[in-house]
Enzyme design. Structure first.
Site, mmCIF file in Angstrom:
data_model
loop_
_atom_site.group_PDB
_atom_site.id
_atom_site.type_symbol
_atom_site.label_atom_id
_atom_site.label_comp_id
_atom_site.label_asym_id
_atom_site.label_seq_id
_atom_site.Cartn_x
_atom_site.Cartn_y
_atom_site.Cartn_z
ATOM 1 N N ASP A 71 -40.502 70.953 26.651
ATOM 2 C CA ASP A 71 -39.433 70.450 27.516
ATOM 3 C C ASP A 71 -38.132 70.277 26.737
ATOM 4 O O ASP A 71 -38.123 70.175 25.517
ATOM 5 C CB ASP A 71 -39.828 69.137 28.191
ATOM 6 C CG ASP A 71 -40.099 68.007 27.198
ATOM 7 O OD1 ASP A 71 -40.761 68.261 26.183
ATOM 8 O OD2 ASP A 71 -39.640 66.870 27.445
ATOM 9 N N GLU A 133 -42.003 65.423 26.055
ATOM 10 C CA GLU A 133 -41.678 64.704 24.827
ATOM 11 C C GLU A 133 -40.363 63.963 24.969
ATOM 12 O O GLU A 133 -40.203 62.841 24.465
ATOM 13 C CB GLU A 133 -41.610 65.693 23.650
ATOM 14 C CG GLU A 133 -41.454 65.047 22.284
ATOM 15 C CD GLU A 133 -40.007 64.791 21.870
ATOM 16 O OE1 GLU A 133 -39.778 64.078 20.877
ATOM 17 O OE2 GLU A 133 -39.084 65.299 22.557
#
Length: 383
Positions: A71, A133
């Site tokens: 991400d 994350e």
């Protein structure tokens, strides 16, 4: 495919944390399958996101984890010179969202797959690609709980966050909270009869800030960090509707980033104790008022010993003798805390470029990471 070619492909996937990462996961799975590597997904509860695990080499020997997140942070409100999800090559740098944080590392790992697959590995190499994350390191946790049950534990993990390929042995322990203050509204001309939520939020914010200054002056310090002491920070606050109405609601978010020697849980407890003292004054006016705390994120710190085997190996692979610590958090501390895997952080690109408009990575950084991974494959190759 070279690292830069793969990175251009990865940048084209809009994997902002609020969106699904499955199109990128599909592409990675297909790429791995082309090289005879099977992968396993660990989906989230919605089925819209997934982590990915793949292993090359034997399953009965301790190997190494190559860890990264898929991400990226949003681009909303940033002034980009070009489409952030279309890679742009200029002056030896590749631009795009996630170029350095941290699709550059993922691209290098994927570019090394043919070399890994062709090698007669005596030690396995595990790919561990996570999600979310950037919003609290939440996606990696289910994967780590599964790794903790593996019959043969990995000998170490390399988290590829951007460090300019410097070996990072530590990062701070981060804990974040949201505070909601419930007041009693009224007309501002009758303010003493009400409970001003914004005022009490401000008092508690001042306490957090003062605590941060005390930690800087009197708390433990570690010179290896760019900011060597524990920090306290308030990053968001809101409350009130207009001037002549006493606010009935206010809220703010705060965090502690703690060096070893400071316990962030205990620091939050001190803030709670101050909130309890303020709440007594609030409830003397109205028993229904109060101050509530909500979890925002909690990310374990990383503190790998300079003389640990994984530290020494990372230095040899990177061709460096130095190591450092960083103030920002990574998934590295969770690999140690949840799965018991010795971990260092080492990846291409500079954190100075992360999260900004026109994020970029120098091609020379990808080259350095390619060499690191080639050296790792040689280290894991059977004699």
């Amino acid at each position: 495919m070279k690292s830069a070619d793969i990175l251009a492909q990865l940048i084209s996937f809009d994997t902002v944390s609020a969106r699904s990462n499955l199109p990128m996961i599909d592409w990675v799975e297909g790429y791995l399958a082309e090289h005879g590597v099977s992968a396993r997904r660990i989906p989230d509860e919605t089925g819209e996101k997934a982590s990915l695990i793949a292993t090359l080499g034997p399953s009965d020997a301790p190997g190494y984890v190559l860890s990264g997140h898929t991400d990226v942070v949003p681009v909303t409100g940033q002034d980009w010179s070009s489409d952030p999800f279309q890679a742009r090559l200029e002056d030896g740098c590749l631009y795009g969202r996630g170029a350095c944080d941290m699709k550059g590392y993922l691209a290098c790992v994927l570019a090394a797959i043919p070399q890994m697959a062709a090698a007669n590995l005596a030690r396995p190499l595990h790919l561990a690609f996570s999600y979310d994350e950037e919003v609290g390191c939440t996606g990696v946790r289910p994967m780590l709980h599964q790794m903790a049950d593996w019959p043969v534990q990995p000998a170490g993990c390399f988290v590829g966050e951007p460090t300019s390929m410097q070996v990072v042995t530590g990062h701070k322990h981060k804990i974040s909270k949201r505070v909601v203050v419930r007041g009693r509204t009224g007309h501002s001309s009758l303010a003493p009869l009400a409970v001003n939520a914004a005022e009490y939020a401000a008092r508690l914010i001042t306490y957090v800030s003062d605590l941060g200054r005390d930690l800087a002056e009197n708390g433990p310090s570690d010179a290896l960090y760019d900011v060597g002491h524990t920090t306290a920070h308030v990053g968001r606050m809101a409350g009130g509707t207009q001037l002549n109405i006493v606010p009935h609601h206010a809220e703010f978010d705060f965090e502690f980033r703690a060096v070893p020697g400071d316990d962030p849980v205990e620091l939050v407890a001190r803030v709670r104790a101050e909130a309890d003292r303020l709440q007594v004054r609030m409830q003397a006016v109205d028993p229904e008022t109060g101050i509530d705390f909500y979890d925002y994120s909690h990310i374990a710190g990383l503190d790998t010993a300079p003389d640990a085997a994984i530290t020494g190996l990372a230095k040899r692979l990177a061709g460096r003798n130095d190591h450092a610590k960083v103030a920002y958090t990574t998934e590295g501390g969770l690999f140690t805390e949840i799965a018991g895997i010795p971990t260092v952080v080492c990846g291409p690109g500079s954190i100075e470029q992360a999260h900004k408009a026109d994020e970029f990575i120098a091609l020379s950084e990808l080259d350095k990471c390619d060499r690191f991974l080639a050296n790792l494959v040689d280290h894991c190759r059977a004699a």
